[in-house]
Design a protein around this motif. Structure first.
Motif, PDB file in Angstrom:
ATOM      1  N   GLN A  26       0.818  -1.210   0.000  1.00 36.37           N
ATOM      2  CA  GLN A  26       0.000   0.000   0.000  1.00 36.37           C
ATOM      3  C   GLN A  26       0.853   1.262   0.000  1.00 36.37           C
ATOM      4  OE1 GLN A  26      -2.811  -0.437   3.229  1.00 36.37           O
ATOM      5  NE2 GLN A  26      -4.301  -1.291   1.803  1.00 36.37           N
TER       6      GLN A  26
ATOM      7  N   ASP B  27      -3.523   4.404  -8.398  1.00 34.70           N
ATOM      8  CA  ASP B  27      -4.416   3.340  -7.956  1.00 34.70           C
ATOM      9  C   ASP B  27      -5.753   3.538  -8.659  1.00 34.70           C
ATOM     10  OD1 ASP B  27      -5.875   1.409  -6.639  1.00 34.70           O
ATOM     11  OD2 ASP B  27      -6.074   2.572  -4.793  1.00 34.70           O
TER      12      ASP B  27
ATOM     13  N   ASP C  57      -8.079   1.086  -9.353  1.00 29.49           N
ATOM     14  CA  ASP C  57      -9.199   0.252  -8.914  1.00 29.49           C
ATOM     15  C   ASP C  57      -9.605   0.501  -7.461  1.00 29.49           C
ATOM     16  OD1 ASP C  57      -7.144  -0.971  -7.531  1.00 29.49           O
ATOM     17  OD2 ASP C  57      -7.270  -2.876  -8.613  1.00 29.49           O
ATOM     18  N   GLY C  58      -8.933   1.441  -6.780  1.00 30.42           N
ATOM     19  CA  GLY C  58      -9.333   1.842  -5.439  1.00 30.42           C
ATOM     20  C   GLY C  58      -9.004   0.857  -4.335  1.00 30.42           C
ATOM     21  N   ASP C  59      -8.103  -0.095  -4.582  1.00 28.08           N
ATOM     22  CA  ASP C  59      -7.775  -1.070  -3.543  1.00 28.08           C
ATOM     23  C   ASP C  59      -6.621  -0.624  -2.635  1.00 28.08           C
ATOM     24  OD1 ASP C  59      -5.601  -1.356  -5.230  1.00 28.08           O
ATOM     25  OD2 ASP C  59      -5.754  -3.536  -5.417  1.00 28.08           O
ATOM     26  N   GLY C  60      -6.109   0.586  -2.868  1.00 26.33           N
ATOM     27  CA  GLY C  60      -5.031   1.109  -2.029  1.00 26.33           C
ATOM     28  C   GLY C  60      -3.641   0.790  -2.531  1.00 26.33           C
ATOM     29  N   VAL C  61      -3.522   0.051  -3.641  1.00 24.41           N
ATOM     30  CA  VAL C  61      -2.223  -0.316  -4.213  1.00 24.41           C
ATOM     31  C   VAL C  61      -2.182   0.211  -5.650  1.00 24.41           C
ATOM     32  CG1 VAL C  61      -0.676  -2.225  -4.812  1.00 24.41           C
ATOM     33  CG2 VAL C  61      -2.119  -2.393  -2.782  1.00 24.41           C
TER      34      VAL C  61
ATOM     35  N   GLU D 291      -1.168   0.580  -9.581  1.00 25.55           N
ATOM     36  CA  GLU D 291      -1.008  -0.419 -10.640  1.00 25.55           C
ATOM     37  C   GLU D 291       0.109  -0.021 -11.590  1.00 25.55           C
ATOM     38  OE1 GLU D 291      -4.647  -0.953  -8.728  1.00 25.55           O
ATOM     39  OE2 GLU D 291      -4.410   0.735 -10.086  1.00 25.55           O
TER      40      GLU D 291
ATOM     41  N   PRO E 290      -1.296  -4.840  -9.871  1.00 24.93           N
ATOM     42  CA  PRO E 290      -0.848  -4.126  -8.658  1.00 24.93           C
ATOM     43  C   PRO E 290       0.662  -4.235  -8.479  1.00 24.93           C
ATOM     44  CG  PRO E 290      -2.538  -5.778  -8.140  1.00 24.93           C
ATOM     45  CD  PRO E 290      -2.182  -5.942  -9.572  1.00 24.93           C
TER      46      PRO E 290
ATOM     47  N   THR F 243       3.915  -4.830  -6.493  1.00 22.30           N
ATOM     48  CA  THR F 243       4.229  -5.680  -5.343  1.00 22.30           C
ATOM     49  C   THR F 243       5.689  -5.502  -4.961  1.00 22.30           C
ATOM     50  OG1 THR F 243       4.231  -7.919  -4.463  1.00 22.30           O
ATOM     51  CG2 THR F 243       4.687  -7.689  -6.811  1.00 22.30           C
TER      52      THR F 243
END
Length: 188
Positions: A150, A168, A170-174, A176, A182, A184
């Protein structure tokens, strides 16, 4: 008659103060870790982006080629990006510093987290006199010491030579990467 005035804390008062202090610390420590991750990311990325922009602008303003790479002890571009990253004038495209006057800026290693560089088959990025970075595209990933995705960030260099921050979507906090996957920090 002894009139001694005793002052101090009772065991109950001391226990209450310690309990309140423990509760405050329990909330403050995670917030401090978040603050350190945000601060480390901001500092590392601000330094990186300003170095990339300066390298590109120097190439345009001076109508020369500017190379950005990790410089080894032999003053040549190295494959190990843990060395200091240097932007330097490289009109002959030798990927080597022969004189200190070539140096535009030196980006020393980040103080927190780590910077991972992907530059394809090259061990450098090159900015042409037009500012373009055609042929030397790639990206930088900053990962916090905690490897928490994150807080990870990516800076891509597009064909026009401009650095772009990954977002980000897609709004998942990570954030892209360019493929929509995402970012990593595990294994990088």
């Amino acid at each position: 008659m002894n009139n001694y005035s005793q002052s101090g804390f009772t065991l109950v008062e001391l226990s209450v103060v310690l309990a309140i202090s423990a509760i405050i610390l329990a909330f403050a420590i995670p917030g401090t870790a978040n603050l350190m991750n945000h601060s480390g990311r901001h500092t590392a990325l601000a330094d990186l982006i300003s170095t990339l922009n300066l390298a590109r602008n120097t190439a345009i303003n001076e109508q020369t080629t500017v190379t950005l790479c990790a410089i080894g002890n032999d003053s040549k571009c190295a494959n190990d990006w843990s060395f200091p990253i240097v932007a330097f004038r490289d009109p002959s495209r030798t990927k080597q510093i022969t004189d200190d006057s070539q140096i535009v800026r030196i980006l020393h290693s980040v103080e927190t987290g780590r910077l991972v560089v992907r530059s394809g088959i090259h061990n450098y990025f090159r900015f042409q006199s037009s500012g373009w970075s055609r042929g030397t595209l790639g990206h930088f990933i900053w990962c916090p010491d905690s490897d928490d995705n994150q807080y990870a960030a990516q800076v891509r260099i597009n064909m026009g030579g401009r650095p772009q921050m990954a977002r980000d979507y897609d709004g998942d906090g990570v954030v892209e990467d360019a493929s929509g996957d995402p970012i990593t920090c595990e294994g990088v």
